[in-house]
Scaffold this active site. Structure first.
Site, short mmCIF file in Angstrom:
data_model
loop_
_atom_site.label_atom_id
_atom_site.label_comp_id
_atom_site.label_asym_id
_atom_site.label_seq_id
_atom_site.Cartn_x
_atom_site.Cartn_y
_atom_site.Cartn_z
N ASP A 1 -9.43 7.87 -6.80
CA ASP A 1 -10.66 7.69 -7.58
C ASP A 1 -10.84 8.81 -8.61
OD1 ASP A 1 -10.54 6.25 -5.26
OD2 ASP A 1 -12.58 6.69 -4.60
N GLU A 2 -10.40 10.01 -8.25
CA GLU A 2 -10.56 11.16 -9.14
C GLU A 2 -9.62 11.09 -10.35
OE1 GLU A 2 -9.61 10.84 -6.08
OE2 GLU A 2 -8.85 12.68 -5.19
N SER B 1 -12.33 4.83 -1.89
CA SER B 1 -13.39 5.12 -0.92
C SER B 1 -14.72 5.47 -1.58
CB SER B 1 -12.95 6.29 -0.04
OG SER B 1 -12.79 7.47 -0.84
N TYR C 1 0.87 -1.19 0.00
CA TYR C 1 0.00 0.00 0.00
C TYR C 1 0.90 1.23 0.00
CZ TYR C 1 -3.72 3.19 1.75
OH TYR C 1 -4.62 4.22 1.93
N LYS D 1 -1.00 -1.14 -4.35
CA LYS D 1 -2.08 -0.17 -4.42
C LYS D 1 -1.39 1.18 -4.54
CE LYS D 1 -5.07 1.52 -0.97
NZ LYS D 1 -5.31 2.88 -1.45
C1 HMN Z 1 -8.00 3.03 1.78
O1 HMN Z 1 -6.93 2.60 2.21
O2 HMN Z 1 -9.00 3.08 2.45
C2 HMN Z 1 -8.13 3.55 0.38
O3 HMN Z 1 -7.78 2.61 -0.54
C3 HMN Z 1 -7.49 4.81 0.18
C4 HMN Z 1 -7.91 5.41 -1.16
O4 HMN Z 1 -6.78 5.50 -1.96
C5 HMN Z 1 -8.53 6.76 -0.89
N1 HMN Z 1 -7.50 7.59 -0.29
C6 HMN Z 1 -7.70 8.18 0.88
O5 HMN Z 1 -8.78 8.22 1.42
C7 HMN Z 1 -6.54 8.88 1.47
C8 HMN Z 1 -9.13 7.38 -2.13
O6 HMN Z 1 -10.19 6.57 -2.52
C9 HMN Z 1 -9.61 8.80 -1.86
O7 HMN Z 1 -10.46 8.84 -0.74
C10 HMN Z 1 -10.34 9.38 -3.05
O8 HMN Z 1 -9.58 9.24 -4.21
C11 HMN Z 1 -10.68 10.86 -2.82
O9 HMN Z 1 -9.52 11.64 -2.79
#
Ligand code: HMN
Length: 289
Positions: A187-188, A204, A133, A161
């Site tokens: 995600d963006e 998320s 990760y 990841k």
């Molecule tokens: C996790 O470990 O829960 C996720 O996989 C992390 C994921 O990369 C999210 N990153 C964080 O929350 C820091 C993204 O989904 C993120 O929330 C999203 O791209 C919005 O910025």
């Protein structure tokens, strides 16, 4: 292990206790409605670093019990306490989790040798596969190509990841390791990750926006990048709003508005500001979430 994975939200009550029934509802919603291929359990989105070992185990157990074998399950077990990481890794492996994942150890400026030994210890002690990760913005740990070479030399390290926006490095990594799994973590930026050839995504916002994100993946598979980019615009309209209102709080509130008990966030994260509920209701309506 390819495809769309939700970084699972964990419902808490006002006292920071896990809401078991709510957790089961969130799991079901992800599988039945968002139709994701798998769940990434106890990641950042799950507020993992705020939890006790027992709470983490309870979550691994409950999620497996609810999901059974219907989707792939990845257990994030990374911890600054290596004994805890191993204990959780063994626990999740015995429950039947398909792979482990572990955040790079953070806070102390660990040497690469220490980081490598951390991963190898978890793998040796659990016998399970490992997905690194990498999230340098939160951990301060950026893994170089030579370091990936060393980590990937262990065949139990099946992938990474990749939560970073260095698409040059991502392209180099993809090109060098066609057979390792690479998951997009932002995600963006999903469409850019897919253009770079990632095998899947872990995020998320798939808790609430899985179907639209799946569409982005399908369009990219068909080389329809322009159309995929249009859908990414829509996804990013949602993500921009969610980030503005507070990421985990707002994702939970979206589920709450939809009648799924996603509870609240855990201290010291602040809870959702109820005066903003109208904005969330509008978001749900406008984007058919
Ligand atoms: C996790 O470990 O829960 C996720 O996989 C992390 C994921 O990369 C999210 N990153 C964080 O929350 C820091 C993204 O989904 C993120 O929330 C999203 O791209 C919005 O910025």
């Amino acid at each position: 292990m390819k495809g769309l994975f939700t970084a699972l939200l964990i419902p808490f009550d006002e006292n920071g206790q896990i809401k078991e029934e709510g957790l089961r509802q969130v799991v079901r919603h992800n599988i039945d409605v968002q139709k994701v291929d798998g769940l990434y359990v106890n990641g950042s989105t799950g507020e993992n670093f705020l939890l006790t070992t027992d709470q983490k185990k309870f979550i691994f157990e409950t999620v497996k019990d609810e999901a059974k074998d219907s989707v792939k399950l990845i257990a994030q077990v990374g911890s600054l306490n290596l004994e805890e990481a191993v204990e959780l890794g063994r626990f999740a492996t015995e429950l039947g989790y398909d792979s482990l994942s572990a955040v790079t150890p953070f806070y102390y400026p660990f040497t690469f040798e220490e980081i490598k030994s951390y991963y190898n210890t978890i793998i040796e002690e659990t016998g399970n596969d490992m997905i690194i990760y990498a999230i340098p913005a939160l951990t301060g740990v950026a893994i170089s190509m030579e370091q990936f070479d060393e980590l990937f030399a262990n065949e139990k390290v099946i992938g990474v990841k990749y939560t970073d926006s260095n698409f040059f490095a991502l392209e180099r990594l993809r090109n060098r390791y066609p057979d390792k799994l690479i998951y997009s973590g932002f995600d963006e930026m999903l469409v850019y990750g897919l253009l770079s050839g990632v095998d899947g995504a872990i995020g998320s916002t798939y808790n609430v926006n899985g179907l639209r994100s799946r569409r982005i993946m399908e369009l990219c598979e068909q080389n329809k990048f322009e159309e995929a980019y249009e859908v990414q615009h829509e996804a990013n309209d949602i993500i921009e709003k969610v980030l503005e209102l507070g990421i985990y709080q707002t994702l939970k509130e979206i589920l709450n508005v939809k009648g799924i008990d996603a509870g609240t966030t855990k201290n010291p994260l602040s809870s959702f500001d109820p005066s903003k509920r109208g904005k969330v209701e509008k978001l749900v309506e406008d984007f058919n979430l």
